[in-house]
Design an enzyme around this catalytic site. Sequence first.
Site, PDB file in Angstrom:
ATOM      1  N   LYS A 188       1.302  -1.208   0.143  1.00 36.37           N
ATOM      2  CA  LYS A 188      -0.126  -0.147   0.168  1.00 36.37           C
ATOM      3  C   LYS A 188       0.724   1.082   0.067  1.00 36.37           C
ATOM      4  O   LYS A 188       1.758   1.035   0.221  1.00 36.37           O
ATOM      5  CB  LYS A 188      -0.944   0.111   0.992  1.00 36.37           C
ATOM      6  CG  LYS A 188      -1.850  -1.769   1.060  1.00 36.37           C
ATOM      7  CD  LYS A 188      -2.762  -1.366   2.166  1.00 36.37           C
ATOM      8  CE  LYS A 188      -3.848  -2.238   2.452  1.00 36.37           C
ATOM      9  NZ  LYS A 188      -4.563  -1.763   3.680  1.00 36.37           N
ATOM     10  N   TYR A 229     -12.568  -1.751  -3.643  1.00 37.71           N
ATOM     11  CA  TYR A 229     -12.064  -1.631  -2.439  1.00 37.71           C
ATOM     12  C   TYR A 229     -14.515  -1.565  -2.508  1.00 37.71           C
ATOM     13  O   TYR A 229     -14.581  -1.698  -1.427  1.00 37.71           O
ATOM     14  CB  TYR A 229     -12.467  -0.863  -1.939  1.00 37.71           C
ATOM     15  CG  TYR A 229     -10.763  -1.216  -1.939  1.00 37.71           C
ATOM     16  CD1 TYR A 229     -10.164  -2.480  -0.653  1.00 37.71           C
ATOM     17  CD2 TYR A 229      -9.645  -0.945  -2.159  1.00 37.71           C
ATOM     18  CE1 TYR A 229      -9.430  -2.710   0.112  1.00 37.71           C
ATOM     19  CE2 TYR A 229      -8.544  -0.938  -1.713  1.00 37.71           C
ATOM     20  CZ  TYR A 229      -8.326  -2.037  -0.485  1.00 37.71           C
ATOM     21  OH  TYR A 229      -7.025  -2.326  -0.127  1.00 37.71           O
ATOM     22  N   ASN A 235      -1.730   0.139   7.256  1.00 40.21           N
ATOM     23  CA  ASN A 235      -1.276  -1.069   7.579  1.00 40.21           C
ATOM     24  C   ASN A 235       0.051  -1.599   6.048  1.00 40.21           C
ATOM     25  O   ASN A 235      -0.263  -3.045   6.933  1.00 40.21           O
ATOM     26  CB  ASN A 235      -2.943  -2.070   7.471  1.00 40.21           C
ATOM     27  CG  ASN A 235      -3.202  -2.539   6.422  1.00 40.21           C
ATOM     28  OD1 ASN A 235      -3.454  -2.362   5.845  1.00 40.21           O
ATOM     29  ND2 ASN A 235      -4.414  -2.846   7.066  1.00 40.21           N
ATOM     30  N   HIS A 293      -2.347  -5.344   1.856  1.00 40.77           N
ATOM     31  CA  HIS A 293      -3.872  -6.431   1.373  1.00 40.77           C
ATOM     32  C   HIS A 293      -3.313  -7.712   1.263  1.00 40.77           C
ATOM     33  O   HIS A 293      -2.026  -7.086  -0.041  1.00 40.77           O
ATOM     34  CB  HIS A 293      -4.598  -5.418   0.732  1.00 40.77           C
ATOM     35  CG  HIS A 293      -5.068  -6.181  -0.043  1.00 40.77           C
ATOM     36  ND1 HIS A 293      -6.605  -6.420   0.423  1.00 40.77           N
ATOM     37  CD2 HIS A 293      -5.605  -6.919  -1.236  1.00 40.77           C
ATOM     38  CE1 HIS A 293      -7.386  -7.233  -0.388  1.00 40.77           C
ATOM     39  NE2 HIS A 293      -6.828  -8.001  -1.568  1.00 40.77           N
ATOM     40  N   GLU A 320      -8.752 -11.300  -8.080  1.00 43.16           N
ATOM     41  CA  GLU A 320      -8.280  -9.529  -7.432  1.00 43.16           C
ATOM     42  C   GLU A 320      -7.059  -9.635  -8.654  1.00 43.16           C
ATOM     43  O   GLU A 320      -6.997  -8.318  -9.151  1.00 43.16           O
ATOM     44  CB  GLU A 320      -7.690  -9.652  -5.783  1.00 43.16           C
ATOM     45  CG  GLU A 320      -8.678  -9.288  -5.001  1.00 43.16           C
ATOM     46  CD  GLU A 320      -8.591  -9.787  -3.727  1.00 43.16           C
ATOM     47  OE1 GLU A 320      -8.850  -9.112  -2.470  1.00 43.16           O
ATOM     48  OE2 GLU A 320      -7.935 -10.238  -3.215  1.00 43.16           O
TER      49      GLU A 320
END
Length: 140
Positions: free
Chosen positions: A11, A51, A114, A117, A128
């Site tokens: 990310k 998302y 964080n 993913h 995905e």
Amino acid sequence: MAIQQTFSIIKPDATSRNLTGAINKVIEERGLRIVAQRRILMTRAQAERFYSIHSDRPFFGVLVDFMTSAPVVVQILEGENAVDVYRTVMGATNPEEAAEGTIRKLFAESIGKNSVHGSDSEENAALEIGQFFSESEIVG
């Protein structure tokens, strides 16, 4: 045990701190192979589609803004039980609750930032992967 593929995103919080190599090292040390990888600037449309399961949640807009704020690294990882292995390697979503040595314990700044993913099932991994890679780009 079955060889699987799973999907990963490094990310913006991690790419902006130049942690791609360090995260890849953890992934590879845990026995997963990176069989496809590309650094992209995710478009708003890509982030909203990716998302979409969260589109009714109050944090959706913030999440989309974050994921489009800086480059990300999209990856396909392969190995025995790759989905479960990578979820373990990532650690808990909240880095304060993540186990020592996991990516999120080592690198995450917060629950929202964080660092990574990972797909939560083999079925979602396939979906995905299909959003970001064509068959010809998976060269292992």
